[in-house]
Design a protein around this motif. Structure first.
Motif, PDB file in Angstrom:
ATOM      1  N   THR A  31       0.787  -1.220  -0.030  1.00  0.00           N
ATOM      2  CA  THR A  31       0.047   0.189  -0.040  1.00  0.00           C
ATOM      3  C   THR A  31       0.997   1.289   0.043  1.00  0.00           C
ATOM      4  N   PRO A  32       0.332   2.322  -0.047  1.00  0.00           N
ATOM      5  CA  PRO A  32       1.337   3.560   0.005  1.00  0.00           C
ATOM      6  C   PRO A  32       2.053   3.831   1.365  1.00  0.00           C
ATOM      7  N   THR A  33       1.688   2.930   2.114  1.00  0.00           N
ATOM      8  CA  THR A  33       2.540   3.094   3.305  1.00  0.00           C
ATOM      9  C   THR A  33       3.454   2.083   3.541  1.00  0.00           C
ATOM     10  N   GLY A  34       3.563   1.042   2.624  1.00  0.00           N
ATOM     11  CA  GLY A  34       4.509  -0.097   2.727  1.00  0.00           C
ATOM     12  C   GLY A  34       4.013  -1.366   2.295  1.00  0.00           C
ATOM     13  N   PRO A  35       5.136  -2.445   2.501  1.00  0.00           N
ATOM     14  CA  PRO A  35       4.655  -3.775   2.139  1.00  0.00           C
ATOM     15  C   PRO A  35       3.843  -4.259   3.202  1.00  0.00           C
ATOM     16  N   LEU A  36       2.874  -5.163   2.612  1.00  0.00           N
ATOM     17  CA  LEU A  36       1.339  -5.610   3.547  1.00  0.00           C
ATOM     18  C   LEU A  36       1.519  -7.049   3.377  1.00  0.00           C
ATOM     19  N   ALA A  37       1.193  -7.760   4.424  1.00  0.00           N
ATOM     20  CA  ALA A  37       0.865  -9.127   4.535  1.00  0.00           C
ATOM     21  C   ALA A  37      -0.511  -9.292   4.916  1.00  0.00           C
ATOM     22  N   LEU A  38      -1.186 -10.022   4.124  1.00  0.00           N
ATOM     23  CA  LEU A  38      -2.648 -10.399   4.251  1.00  0.00           C
ATOM     24  C   LEU A  38      -2.902 -11.984   4.798  1.00  0.00           C
ATOM     25  N   LEU A  39      -2.884 -12.259   6.038  1.00  0.00           N
ATOM     26  CA  LEU A  39      -3.582 -13.556   6.316  1.00  0.00           C
ATOM     27  C   LEU A  39      -5.165 -13.634   6.113  1.00  0.00           C
TER      28      LEU A  39
END
Length: 386
Positions: free
Chosen positions: A373-381
């Protein structure tokens, strides 16, 4: 395979060798070749029969029930159209009133078979003698010749289909100018035959398409298999995604220019089918489900309610966290996850290395979506919705 081997396979002895090869569980083994030779077949015939049977087994997804009877080459099978895709294309051509079609670069004849089955008179031409001979056998109701597609008399037909060869010397060709026939000739076909369809690689530069063409991206059971440019009177919409799942076709259309709204990560995330993404129809898909993107350049669609659609897989988000290997490993350990599906868009992480680093252990399954996202890498469980 050469023409002599093809002729040999068509003899009574060749048919017997093919039947014997079909009984072998492993057509690539030395033992299979020795078994055929022990039955009295010459080494050249035994090897040709085993190679042909191995190709036929691989061809089941493209030639259906007839795969055990068609004649194939390795390069031709790689580019051959799947039966279900060819049949839909032929039906659309027939519905448009096409009576006679030239298949310019007909390959092994998969499209010729579908076109003649739809009641259209078909002429095929291919530059490779063995490929043309196979096409003539595979599509007996068509007229097939060996030669340069550019020499075909287009005045004898009211429609053209061209699938330019994208292999040379056994290797895949990526630059359109290296296609055979070359791209400048292919792209100019609609000027000579308005009812023209061009079969293209899914990654084709869309800026190269003939003016006014409809670009269709086609996927079969989740795999994007081809792009097709429908030209002249055949073009209906700028972009179309055709998704075939379990033999049923679903179509999403649009301009390809719309932008999806951008907003927060929701309770659910949908990973659109590759045909939707490559056709630039993610915005149309999002609009149909009141969805949004968290990043305008990444095609994950977030919603507040679950999405049921053939155009994408929906996941319920159990936890969304800034990517951290330590935190992710702890979350998976707490959930006792031992079987993990890993998907990614907008992430440079190596999936297999990450899987090793996570040291999974436990009885439970889960799905991990890596994105940003614009705020950085994201991990979705997540877990798939029913």
């Amino acid at each position: 395979m050469d023409l002599d081997q093809l002729a040999l396979l068509r003899t009574a002895e060749g048919e017997a060798a093919l039947a014997a090869a079909a009984q072998s569980a492993d057509t690539d083994s030395l033992a299979a070749a020795m078994a055929l030779r022990s039955l009295g077949f010459a080494p050249e015939l035994a090897n040709a029969a085993l190679t042909q049977v191995a190709l036929r087994r691989r061809a089941a997804s493209k030639f259906g029930a007839d795969a055990a009877r068609v004649f194939l080459t390795r390069a031709g099978l790689e580019q051959a159209t799947r039966e279900v895709v060819a049949a839909r294309r032929a039906a659309r051509l027939a519905a448009a009133g096409v009576r006679a079609l030239a298949d310019l670069g007909c390959g092994l004849g998969a499209d010729l078979r579908a076109v003649t089955a739809a009641g259209i008179r078909a002429y095929g031409v291919d530059a490779d003698p063995v490929t043309a001979a196979c096409a003539a056998l595979n599509a007996p109701d068509a007229t097939v010749t060996c030669g340069d597609a550019r020499d075909f008399d287009l005045g004898t037909v009211d429609a053209a289909f061209c699938d330019p060869a994208r292999r040379s010397g056994g290797r895949r060709v990526f630059r359109p100018e290296d296609y055979s026939p070359p791209w400048d000739w292919v792209a100019a076909l609609p000027q000579r035959v308005p009812y023209t369809v061009l079969k293209l690689a899914p990654g084709i530069d869309q800026g190269l398409l003939p003016p006014g063409a409809e670009l269709e991206l086609v996927s079969v059971d989740g795999d994007v298999v081809e792009a097709a440019a429908w030209c002249g009177p055949l073009a209906r919409v700028p972009r179309r995604a055709t998704v075939l799942r379990d033999g049923t076709a679903h179509e999403l259309t649009g301009s390809g220019d719309e932008l999806a709204p951008v907003g927060a990560v929701g309770a659910y995330v949908t990973d659109p089918d590759g045909a939707v993404v490559r056709a630039h129809l993610v915005a149309e898909f999002a609009a149909a489900h009141d969805g949004r993107l968290a990043d305008p350049s990444i095609a994950y669609v977030y919603t507040d309610t679950p999405v049921t659609s053939p155009f994408g897989r929906c996941f319920a988000i159990d936890e969304a966290m800034p990517f951290s290997l330590k935190r992710l490993r702890a979350a998976l350990r707490d959930r006792q996850v031992g079987r993990l599906e890993i998907l990614k868009r907008g992430s440079a992480l190596d999936v297999e290395q990450l899987r090793r680093d996570l040291r999974l252990s436990g009885p439970n399954p889960a799905s991990l979506l890596l994105t940003r996202t614009p705020t950085g890498p994201l991990a979705l469980l997540t877990h798939p919705t029913p």
